[in-house]
Write a protein that holds these residues in place. Sequence first.
Motif, mmCIF file in Angstrom:
data_model
loop_
_atom_site.group_PDB
_atom_site.id
_atom_site.type_symbol
_atom_site.label_atom_id
_atom_site.label_comp_id
_atom_site.label_asym_id
_atom_site.label_seq_id
_atom_site.Cartn_x
_atom_site.Cartn_y
_atom_site.Cartn_z
ATOM 1 N N ARG A 235 20.317 -18.605 28.857
ATOM 2 C CA ARG A 235 19.817 -17.312 28.815
ATOM 3 C C ARG A 235 18.412 -17.201 28.481
ATOM 4 N N GLN A 236 17.941 -18.052 27.245
ATOM 5 C CA GLN A 236 16.702 -17.766 26.645
ATOM 6 C C GLN A 236 15.526 -18.599 27.611
ATOM 7 N N LEU A 237 15.967 -19.759 28.204
ATOM 8 C CA LEU A 237 15.202 -20.598 28.952
ATOM 9 C C LEU A 237 14.611 -19.841 30.264
ATOM 10 N N GLN A 238 15.735 -19.126 30.785
ATOM 11 C CA GLN A 238 15.971 -18.411 32.146
ATOM 12 C C GLN A 238 14.986 -17.261 32.004
ATOM 13 N N ALA A 239 15.070 -16.555 30.980
ATOM 14 C CA ALA A 239 14.262 -15.303 30.678
ATOM 15 C C ALA A 239 12.643 -15.660 30.725
ATOM 16 N N LEU A 240 12.255 -16.820 30.558
ATOM 17 C CA LEU A 240 10.790 -17.327 30.569
ATOM 18 C C LEU A 240 10.296 -17.525 31.995
ATOM 19 N N GLY A 241 11.037 -16.610 32.760
ATOM 20 C CA GLY A 241 10.374 -16.891 34.364
ATOM 21 C C GLY A 241 10.893 -15.723 35.041
ATOM 22 N N GLU A 242 10.923 -15.668 36.658
ATOM 23 C CA GLU A 242 11.447 -14.588 37.256
ATOM 24 C C GLU A 242 12.452 -14.876 38.193
ATOM 25 N N GLY A 243 13.247 -15.779 37.927
ATOM 26 C CA GLY A 243 14.222 -16.359 38.687
ATOM 27 C C GLY A 243 15.573 -15.168 38.934
ATOM 28 N N PRO A 244 15.918 -15.186 40.136
ATOM 29 C CA PRO A 244 17.070 -14.014 40.472
ATOM 30 C C PRO A 244 18.083 -14.433 39.485
#
Length: 422
Positions: A235-244
């Motif tokens: 969750r932390q890593l995914q939030a640092l981009g705009e992946g759907p």
Amino acid sequence: MRPPGRLLAFVCLSAILTSGCGLLPGEDGAERHTVTVWLMKGSASQEFIDRFTEEFESEHTDLDLDIRIQEWTGIGDKVHTALKDTSPEGPDVIEVGNTQVSQYVDGGGLLDLTLESMRDWGMRDWLPGLAEPGEQLSQQYGIPWYAANRVVIYRKDLFAQAGIDAVPKTREEWLTATERLNTGGNQGIYLAGQDWYTLAGFIWDEGGDLAEDTGGTWKGTLHSPAALRGMDFYRQLQALGEGPVDADEEHPPQAGVFAAGQVAQIVAVPGTARTILQENPDLEGELGFFPVPGPTAERPGAVFTGGSDLVVPKNTDHREGAIEVVSALAGEKWNTELARMMNYVPNKTTLATAVAGEEGVAAMAAGAAQGRATPATPEWANVEADNPIKEYMTRVLNGADPATEARNASRRVTEALAVPLS
């Protein structure tokens, strides 16, 4: 009465003249056997197949190879049929996906190769992500052939612009670097919300798993504290981009997103770089690779290991010949040759130096040493058919309570694993 010795010589001489009796293997007139090998489309180049066939047949003068290329689509049913077929036209060696081995073991159609694995093939050095799915009840049926796994593909120019002069070695370093990269219109990382293979690695790093065998019954374990920690890092890593958050890495294909936009990193197999450069040749020379970081700098993070094992059907008519083929293909010479030619990871950790000269493959090989596979049950195919892990990830990334959603997902995984694979 003719003395016994002269009689024997006379009988043998007569047989030689009529049927070739007495000729040594490999001499003209000796009986040759054909070993039929099924390899999957794209696994080995025609150049590799031709070279291997020529050398193998020259060294085994009583054997011919008949290598037949198979399509991945529908291969499961085709293999199951072959394992039940008693006709001599069936395959003697089959390449199968590493996570598929348990399906074929379950039907009792594979030859137990434990003795050869221990005595001749150095099984202690095999990549765990290939070896473990090929084992059942301490018996080895699948022999590791080659591996491929995810690494981090990154933009060297964007790292330089952000003042990052060394690739991260730990998760904390990875988060820090990605946050620095996530500025000025750049995405620090493009990570789709349903990339469950990447999530699995984070869960394994924490000591958790997707499911566990509890005395013969498989149960989902996404709700364990370890698995929840893995999801929290995702969750932390995914939030640092705009992946759907509601799609996986193929919808849209992340290679295209990386090629088209200011994306600093993606998690993918190194071969994805070829697609990126085809779509954006201006990135030539700007792509780099490093292993997915682990919790500490001592070793890379765990990754899902894809790839293939070699199996021998129990109904083969040419057991010894089939074992010779497996021994050659999985042996050091031809295994490293395949890895270099096809940009794979060799089947042993001790062979990693064979691909050290290619940056992407070297990063992949480093991660492969920590490789894992999906739970070793044939019913895992039911989970992937209607994957509750993806829905769980989307719900958590949209703000739902992780513990509640994980329990629901674990229940659905357990239910799927209780349905016998048809």
